[in-house]
Write a protein that holds these residues in place. Structure first.
Motif, PDB file in Angstrom:
ATOM      1  N   UNK A  45      -6.558  10.753   1.462  1.00  0.00           N
ATOM      2  CA  UNK A  45      -8.612   9.976   1.096  1.00  0.00           C
ATOM      3  C   UNK A  45      -8.192   9.628  -0.720  1.00  0.00           C
ATOM      4  N   UNK A  46      -8.214  10.793  -1.409  1.00  0.00           N
ATOM      5  CA  UNK A  46      -8.043  10.591  -2.697  1.00  0.00           C
ATOM      6  C   UNK A  46      -7.095   9.515  -3.057  1.00  0.00           C
ATOM      7  N   UNK A  47      -6.044   9.095  -2.185  1.00  0.00           N
ATOM      8  CA  UNK A  47      -4.639   8.244  -2.040  1.00  0.00           C
ATOM      9  C   UNK A  47      -5.307   6.369  -2.149  1.00  0.00           C
ATOM     10  N   UNK A  48      -6.013   6.679  -1.537  1.00  0.00           N
ATOM     11  CA  UNK A  48      -7.107   5.445  -0.854  1.00  0.00           C
ATOM     12  C   UNK A  48      -8.507   5.178  -1.433  1.00  0.00           C
ATOM     13  N   UNK A  49      -8.914   6.022  -2.402  1.00  0.00           N
ATOM     14  CA  UNK A  49      -9.945   5.514  -3.083  1.00  0.00           C
ATOM     15  C   UNK A  49      -9.143   4.969  -4.479  1.00  0.00           C
ATOM     16  N   UNK A  50      -7.521   6.159  -4.798  1.00  0.00           N
ATOM     17  CA  UNK A  50      -7.194   5.948  -5.864  1.00  0.00           C
ATOM     18  C   UNK A  50      -6.393   4.682  -6.352  1.00  0.00           C
ATOM     19  N   UNK A  54       0.801  -1.810   0.035  1.00  0.00           N
ATOM     20  CA  UNK A  54      -0.032  -0.012  -0.159  1.00  0.00           C
ATOM     21  C   UNK A  54       1.037   1.376  -0.162  1.00  0.00           C
ATOM     22  N   UNK A  55       1.739   1.288   0.613  1.00  0.00           N
ATOM     23  CA  UNK A  55       2.885   2.340   1.125  1.00  0.00           C
ATOM     24  C   UNK A  55       2.970   2.233   0.222  1.00  0.00           C
ATOM     25  N   UNK A  56       4.338   1.809  -0.712  1.00  0.00           N
ATOM     26  CA  UNK A  56       4.598   1.656  -1.922  1.00  0.00           C
ATOM     27  C   UNK A  56       4.182   2.469  -2.838  1.00  0.00           C
ATOM     28  N   UNK A  57       2.340   1.849  -3.175  1.00  0.00           N
ATOM     29  CA  UNK A  57       1.790   2.743  -4.210  1.00  0.00           C
ATOM     30  C   UNK A  57       2.365   3.946  -3.898  1.00  0.00           C
ATOM     31  N   UNK A  58       1.781   4.007  -2.772  1.00  0.00           N
ATOM     32  CA  UNK A  58       0.844   5.485  -2.282  1.00  0.00           C
ATOM     33  C   UNK A  58       2.559   6.679  -2.370  1.00  0.00           C
ATOM     34  N   UNK A  59       3.378   6.072  -2.648  1.00  0.00           N
ATOM     35  CA  UNK A  59       4.826   6.865  -2.203  1.00  0.00           C
ATOM     36  C   UNK A  59       4.652   8.342  -2.930  1.00  0.00           C
ATOM     37  N   UNK A 116      -2.054  -5.701  -0.030  1.00  0.00           N
ATOM     38  CA  UNK A 116      -1.839  -4.803   0.221  1.00  0.00           C
ATOM     39  C   UNK A 116      -1.044  -3.826   1.470  1.00  0.00           C
ATOM     40  N   UNK A 117      -0.709  -5.194   2.505  1.00  0.00           N
ATOM     41  CA  UNK A 117      -0.475  -5.590   4.238  1.00  0.00           C
ATOM     42  C   UNK A 117       1.349  -6.414   3.448  1.00  0.00           C
ATOM     43  N   UNK A 118       1.098  -6.879   2.378  1.00  0.00           N
ATOM     44  CA  UNK A 118       2.617  -7.526   2.940  1.00  0.00           C
ATOM     45  C   UNK A 118       3.851  -6.535   2.260  1.00  0.00           C
ATOM     46  N   UNK A 119       5.260  -7.226   3.038  1.00  0.00           N
ATOM     47  CA  UNK A 119       6.235  -6.195   1.959  1.00  0.00           C
ATOM     48  C   UNK A 119       6.738  -6.510   0.528  1.00  0.00           C
ATOM     49  N   UNK A 120       7.303  -6.004   0.200  1.00  0.00           N
ATOM     50  CA  UNK A 120       7.893  -6.751  -1.379  1.00  0.00           C
ATOM     51  C   UNK A 120       8.399  -8.068  -1.459  1.00  0.00           C
ATOM     52  N   UNK A 121       9.411  -8.312  -0.484  1.00  0.00           N
ATOM     53  CA  UNK A 121      10.023  -9.168  -0.335  1.00  0.00           C
ATOM     54  C   UNK A 121       9.571 -10.422  -0.517  1.00  0.00           C
TER      55      UNK A 121
END
Ligand code: ADP
Ligand code: ADP
Length: 234
Positions: free
Chosen positions: A117-122, A102-107, A136-141
């Protein structure tokens, strides 16, 4: 989304002569191309023919030696990559290991100060299309190559780019996963209708994905047409 025009684009690397004595001086040589709004274009050709250089010039990551590039109505020759409104996904996934999916995509959206809120929607819009909603909760590794590349593409596309540029996005994947992700990319394009350029040396990949294929050889555009046109006149 936007149309893309390349007009008589040349690229010469200053150190190119030493690297390949046999080839002409230009990594990209008098390259002209017009992609329609929403079109899916494949740039196909053998290793070293100038595909990546072409893509990097479109992205603004490499200066052009001469010629013009337009994205939509805007001449982008001198625009910084950030001002070109493009999404990039390369062969290497380059996800940030400490961040979850999730945070990778949001970066990049956070860097642009988009509100949460807009980040979440997108992210919730794009994640199911690329089938990363369960990750979405997983780490890339912990992810497979195919999953990492989906996240990589999701990260490029949540920025709502005018152009999506994919450089050999499937080449690290094994045969089966390559086929699956190819289908997903096709579906993604149908849903978001973003003008998309994919660089590949894989003929089947270009044929199955692209509306039109630009075949390159030694820096030059050899052919440009639908898969059928190109296939009929190899
Ligand atoms: P492709 O993506 O089709 O494999 P490239 O665009 O990477 O081709 O390379 C085109 C040509 O430009 C090749 O001859 C390559 O050696 C040369 N080239 C690519 N990048 C550089 C660079 N940074 N410096 C010098 N020459 C380069
Ligand atoms: P933004 O200003 O949209 O947040 P970034 O700061 O993340 O963009 O990146 C700026 C530009 O850098 C991008 O628009 C893109 O052209 C370029 N860029 C270079 N390498 C990459 C990459 N691996 N992934 C994404 N963008 C990249």
């Amino acid at each position: 989304m936007a149309k893309l025009i390349l007009k008589n684009v040349y690229k010469r690397y200053d150190n190119n002569k030493k690297k390949n004595k046999k080839q002409n001086d230009y990594a990209v040589n008098d390259y002209s191309l017009e992609c329609k709004d929403g079109e899916f274009i494949g740039i196909l050709g053998p290793s070293g023919c100038g595909k990546t250089t072409t893509l990097r010039m479109i992205a603004g990551l490499e200066d052009i030696t001469s010629g013009d590039i337009f994205i939509g109505e805007t001449k982008v020759n001198d625009l910084h990559p950030k001002e070109r409104h493009i999404g990039l996904a390369f062969e290497d996934y380059a996800l940030y290991p400490p961040l979850n999916v999730y945070d990778n995509i949001a970066f990049n959206l956070r860097a642009k100060k988009v509100n949460e809120e807009d980040i979440h929607k997108e992210i919730m819009r794009i994640a199911p299309i690329l089938k990363v909603d369960d990750l979405l909760d997983s780490r890339p590794v912990g992810l497979s190559g195919g999953q990492k590349q989906r996240v990589n593409i999701a990260r490029a596309i949540v920025r709502k780019p005018k152009l999506l540029l994919l450089d050999e996005p499937l080449s690290h994947l094994d045969g089966k996963m390559r086929q699956v992700l190819r289908t997903e990319i096709k579906r993604l394009h149908k849903e978001i209708k973003c003008t998309t350029i994919i660089v590949t040396h894989d003929q089947l990949e270009a044929m199955s994905l692209a509306d039109r294929i630009a075949i390159m050889k030694d820096g030059k555009l050899q052919q440009f047409g639908s898969p059928l046109e190109v296939y009929d006149n190899p």
